[in-house]
Design an enzyme around this catalytic site. Structure first.
Site, PDB file in Angstrom:
ATOM      1  N   ASP A   1       0.045  -6.667   5.765  1.00 37.58           N
ATOM      2  CA  ASP A   1       0.390  -7.760   4.847  1.00 37.58           C
ATOM      3  C   ASP A   1       0.050  -9.095   5.519  1.00 37.58           C
ATOM      4  O   ASP A   1      -0.007  -9.181   6.747  1.00 37.58           O
ATOM      5  CB  ASP A   1       1.897  -7.764   4.552  1.00 37.58           C
ATOM      6  CG  ASP A   1       2.306  -6.655   3.592  1.00 37.58           C
ATOM      7  OD1 ASP A   1       1.436  -6.017   2.985  1.00 37.58           O
ATOM      8  OD2 ASP A   1       3.530  -6.438   3.461  1.00 37.58           O
TER       9      ASP A   1
ATOM     10  N   ARG B   1      -7.143  -6.840   0.186  1.00 35.52           N
ATOM     11  CA  ARG B   1      -6.161  -7.118  -0.880  1.00 35.52           C
ATOM     12  C   ARG B   1      -6.159  -8.623  -1.086  1.00 35.52           C
ATOM     13  O   ARG B   1      -6.015  -9.383  -0.125  1.00 35.52           O
ATOM     14  CB  ARG B   1      -4.759  -6.665  -0.499  1.00 35.52           C
ATOM     15  CG  ARG B   1      -3.725  -7.095  -1.563  1.00 35.52           C
ATOM     16  CD  ARG B   1      -2.292  -7.018  -1.077  1.00 35.52           C
ATOM     17  NE  ARG B   1      -1.852  -5.668  -0.896  1.00 35.52           N
ATOM     18  CZ  ARG B   1      -0.843  -5.336  -0.077  1.00 35.52           C
ATOM     19  NH1 ARG B   1      -0.216  -6.266   0.621  1.00 35.52           N
ATOM     20  NH2 ARG B   1      -0.481  -4.088   0.042  1.00 35.52           N
TER      21      ARG B   1
HETATM   22  C1  FAD Z   1       1.005  -5.426  -4.296  1.00 37.46           C
HETATM   23  C2  FAD Z   1       1.271  -6.830  -3.850  1.00 37.46           C
HETATM   24  C3  FAD Z   1       1.177  -7.143  -2.513  1.00 37.46           C
HETATM   25  C4  FAD Z   1       1.409  -8.445  -2.063  1.00 37.46           C
HETATM   26  N1  FAD Z   1       1.217  -8.758  -0.737  1.00 37.46           N
HETATM   27  C5  FAD Z   1       1.337 -10.044  -0.343  1.00 37.46           C
HETATM   28  C6  FAD Z   1       1.023 -10.424   0.989  1.00 37.46           C
HETATM   29  O1  FAD Z   1       0.661  -9.611   1.843  1.00 37.46           O
HETATM   30  N2  FAD Z   1       1.157 -11.739   1.326  1.00 37.46           N
HETATM   31  C7  FAD Z   1       1.550 -12.679   0.406  1.00 37.46           C
HETATM   32  O2  FAD Z   1       1.630 -13.871   0.753  1.00 37.46           O
HETATM   33  N3  FAD Z   1       1.854 -12.331  -0.848  1.00 37.46           N
HETATM   34  C8  FAD Z   1       1.752 -11.054  -1.249  1.00 37.46           C
HETATM   35  N4  FAD Z   1       2.044 -10.731  -2.553  1.00 37.46           N
HETATM   36  C9  FAD Z   1       2.709 -11.724  -3.440  1.00 37.46           C
HETATM   37  C10 FAD Z   1       1.722 -12.665  -4.095  1.00 37.46           C
HETATM   38  O3  FAD Z   1       1.200 -13.551  -3.149  1.00 37.46           O
HETATM   39  C11 FAD Z   1       2.412 -13.467  -5.211  1.00 37.46           C
HETATM   40  O4  FAD Z   1       3.459 -14.227  -4.659  1.00 37.46           O
HETATM   41  C12 FAD Z   1       3.008 -12.626  -6.318  1.00 37.46           C
HETATM   42  O5  FAD Z   1       2.193 -11.540  -6.638  1.00 37.46           O
HETATM   43  C13 FAD Z   1       3.195 -13.489  -7.589  1.00 37.46           C
HETATM   44  O6  FAD Z   1       1.968 -13.973  -8.016  1.00 37.46           O
HETATM   45  P1  FAD Z   1       1.119 -13.377  -9.253  1.00 37.46           P
HETATM   46  O7  FAD Z   1      -0.266 -13.203  -8.775  1.00 37.46           O
HETATM   47  O8  FAD Z   1       1.756 -12.131  -9.744  1.00 37.46           O
HETATM   48  O9  FAD Z   1       1.065 -14.505 -10.314  1.00 37.46           O
HETATM   49  P2  FAD Z   1       2.098 -15.594 -10.853  1.00 37.46           P
HETATM   50  O10 FAD Z   1       1.229 -16.693 -11.328  1.00 37.46           O
HETATM   51  O11 FAD Z   1       3.193 -15.874  -9.880  1.00 37.46           O
HETATM   52  O12 FAD Z   1       2.734 -14.841 -12.089  1.00 37.46           O
HETATM   53  C14 FAD Z   1       2.003 -14.447 -13.218  1.00 37.46           C
HETATM   54  C15 FAD Z   1       2.931 -13.695 -14.153  1.00 37.46           C
HETATM   55  O13 FAD Z   1       3.339 -12.467 -13.534  1.00 37.46           O
HETATM   56  C16 FAD Z   1       4.707 -12.185 -13.817  1.00 37.46           C
HETATM   57  N5  FAD Z   1       5.476 -12.205 -12.546  1.00 37.46           N
HETATM   58  C17 FAD Z   1       5.083 -12.741 -11.378  1.00 37.46           C
HETATM   59  N6  FAD Z   1       6.008 -12.551 -10.420  1.00 37.46           N
HETATM   60  C18 FAD Z   1       7.011 -11.887 -11.001  1.00 37.46           C
HETATM   61  C19 FAD Z   1       8.246 -11.376 -10.542  1.00 37.46           C
HETATM   62  N7  FAD Z   1       8.659 -11.541  -9.274  1.00 37.46           N
HETATM   63  N8  FAD Z   1       9.031 -10.734 -11.408  1.00 37.46           N
HETATM   64  C20 FAD Z   1       8.656 -10.549 -12.677  1.00 37.46           C
HETATM   65  N9  FAD Z   1       7.480 -10.997 -13.181  1.00 37.46           N
HETATM   66  C21 FAD Z   1       6.678 -11.656 -12.368  1.00 37.46           C
HETATM   67  C22 FAD Z   1       5.163 -13.262 -14.757  1.00 37.46           C
HETATM   68  O14 FAD Z   1       4.915 -12.812 -16.072  1.00 37.46           O
HETATM   69  C23 FAD Z   1       4.226 -14.411 -14.441  1.00 37.46           C
HETATM   70  O15 FAD Z   1       4.078 -15.299 -15.517  1.00 37.46           O
HETATM   71  C24 FAD Z   1       1.789  -9.437  -3.008  1.00 37.46           C
HETATM   72  C25 FAD Z   1       1.853  -9.126  -4.361  1.00 37.46           C
HETATM   73  C26 FAD Z   1       1.587  -7.843  -4.794  1.00 37.46           C
HETATM   74  C27 FAD Z   1       1.631  -7.577  -6.247  1.00 37.46           C
END
Ligand code: FAD
EC number: 1.5.5.2
Length: 307
Positions: A133, A184
C-alpha cells in the site's frame, strides 16, 4: 482548497486527537462492522469466501501501520505470514495488502526490507500476490525504493500503488516503467499539504484518468482502485474503444463500499477485487473512511448524541 478536501483535512486532523479516538472507538461500532471484516483472520477468511461466491475476489489486509518498535513490526509480520499460509490452503486467487510502516519503515528502511523479503519468500512459492500500500507523502520515496529493491532481487509477485493527488506521481510512474509494475492506482487517502498534492478534487480526478490511461498505453497491468462511478465508466469506455482486453486491468473497491457495484462489474466479466481489512488496529483505517465520506461523520455524530 475545495470543500471536499478541506473536510478531509479537518476530519483527519481531529481524528488524531486521543479523546476523539476514544469516543469514536466506543461509539462507531456500526461503522466498524460495515468497513472491517472482523478482528480475527477467521472472520476475514469467511468474508473473503462470501465475496468469492459472488464472483468478487478478496485482497486480505491485516490492519496495522506506523509501528514504533521492532517487536511490533515483527508481530505484524508474523500475522501477515499466518495470513499467507492460510491463503495458500484456499482455492481462490490469493492476494495480500500490507503497509510498509506496519513492517517498520519508520524505524529503518533496512528492517522493513528484510521483513518484506521474508514475507515474499513465503508468499511467492505459494502463489500469493503482495501489494505494498502507499501511505502519506513523506513515505512515498522510501516505499518506491522498497518496491524497486524487491523487484531487483527477483521477486515478481509484488505490486506498488500510486496516488493521483500527488504532483510527483506522473514522474514516479515514468520512473517505474522499466520494472513493468503491476500498478494499483488510487486518488490518495491522506492529509497532504498543497505543496505536494493537488488542492482541487477535479484536478485529482482528471489526473487519475490521465495516469490510468498512460499506464495502460505503456502496457502495464492496472488495478483501478476507486468507487467513483464516473471514473469506472470512463475506464470501461476507454478500454473498449482502445481494444484493451479485460485481462490487462481490474477494478478494486473497499469491503462494504458499493457492494452491488462490485457484483455488477464481476457479472460484466471484469476482474473485481474487494479490499478486506481485518484485525484490532482498525482506527486509522476507519478515520480515513470517515474523512472521505461526510455521511459517515453524521453516523458517528448520531451515535455520539444518542440518535
Ligand atoms: C482497493 C483500494 C485500495 C486502496 N489503497 C490505497 C493506498 O494504498 N493508498 C492510499 O492513499 N489510498 C488507497 N485507497 C483509498 C483511495 O486513495 C481513496 O481515498 C478512496 O478510494 C476514495 O476515493 P474514490 O476513488 O473512491 O473516489 P471519491 O471521489 O472519494 O468517491 C467517489 C464516490 O465513491 C463513493 N465512496 C467513496 N468513498 C466511500 C466510502 N468510504 N464509503 C462509501 N462510499 C464511498 C461515493 O459514492 C463517492 O461519491 C484505496 C482504495 C481502494 C478502493
Amino acid at each position: 482548497m475545495n470543500l471536499d478536501l478541506a473536510y478531509r483535512s479537518f476530519v483527519l486532523g481531529v481524528a488524531g486527537n486521543p479523546r476523539v479516538e476514544r469516543l469514536i472507538k466506543d461509539r462507531a461500532k456500526g461503522l466498524v462492522r460495515r468497513y472491517v471484516a472482523g478482528e480475527t483472520l477467521e472472520e476475514a477468511l469467511q468474508a473473503a469466501e462470501a465475496l468469492e461466491r459472488e464472483g468478487v475476489h478478496a485482497i486480505l489486509d491485516l490492519l496495522g501501520e506506523g509501528v514504533k518498535t521492532e517487536e511490533e513490526a515483527r508481530a505484524f509480520q508474523r500475522g501477515i505470514l499466518e495470513l499467507v499460509w492460510a491463503l495458500a490452503e484456499r482455492p481462490w486467487p490469493k492476494y495480500v495488502s500490507l503497509k510498509p510502516t506496519q513492517l517498520g519503515l519508520d524505524l529503518s528502511e533496512a528492517l522493513a526490507l528484510s521483513l518484506l523479503r521474508e514475507v515474499l519468500r513465503e508468499a511467492e512459492p505459494r502463489g500469493v500476490f503482495v501489494r505494498l500500500d502507499m501511505e502519506d507523502s513523506p513515505r512515498v520515496e522510501a516505499t518506491l525504493r522498497l518496491y524497486k529493491a524487491l523487484r531487483e532481487e527477483g521477486f515478481s509477485q509484488v505490486g506498488v500503488v500510486l496516488q493521483s493527488y500527488l504532483y510527483r506521481t506522473e514522474k514516479d510512474l515514468l520512473d517505474l516503467l522499466p520494472y513493468r509494475p503491476n500498478l494499483r492506482l488510487v486518488k490518495g487517502a491522506y492529509r497532504e499539504p498543497k505543496e505536494v498534492a493537488f488542492p482541487d478534487k477535479r484536478l485529482i480526478d482528471a489526473e487519475y484518468l490521465h495516469l490510468g490511461k498512460l499506464a495502460l498505453r505503456e502496457g502495464l497491468y492496472v488495478a483501478f482502485a476507486t468507487h467513483d462511478p464516473r471514473i469506472i465508466a470512463e475506464v470501461k469506455r476507454y478500454t473498449q474503444a482502445m481494444g484493451v482486453p479485460k485481462e490487462r486491468f481490474e477494478f478494486q473497491l473497499l469491503y462494504g463500499v458499493r457492494p452491488e457495484e462490485q457484483r455488477r462489474l464481476a457479472r460484466e466479466g471484469y476482474t473485481v477485487r474487494a479490499y478486506v481489512p481485518y484485525g484490532t488496529h482498525w482506527y486509522p483505517y476507519l478515520a480515513r473512511r470517515i474523512a472521505e465520506r461526510p455521511e459517515n461523520l453524521f453516523l458517528v455524530l448520531r451515535s455520539l448524541f444518542g440518535g
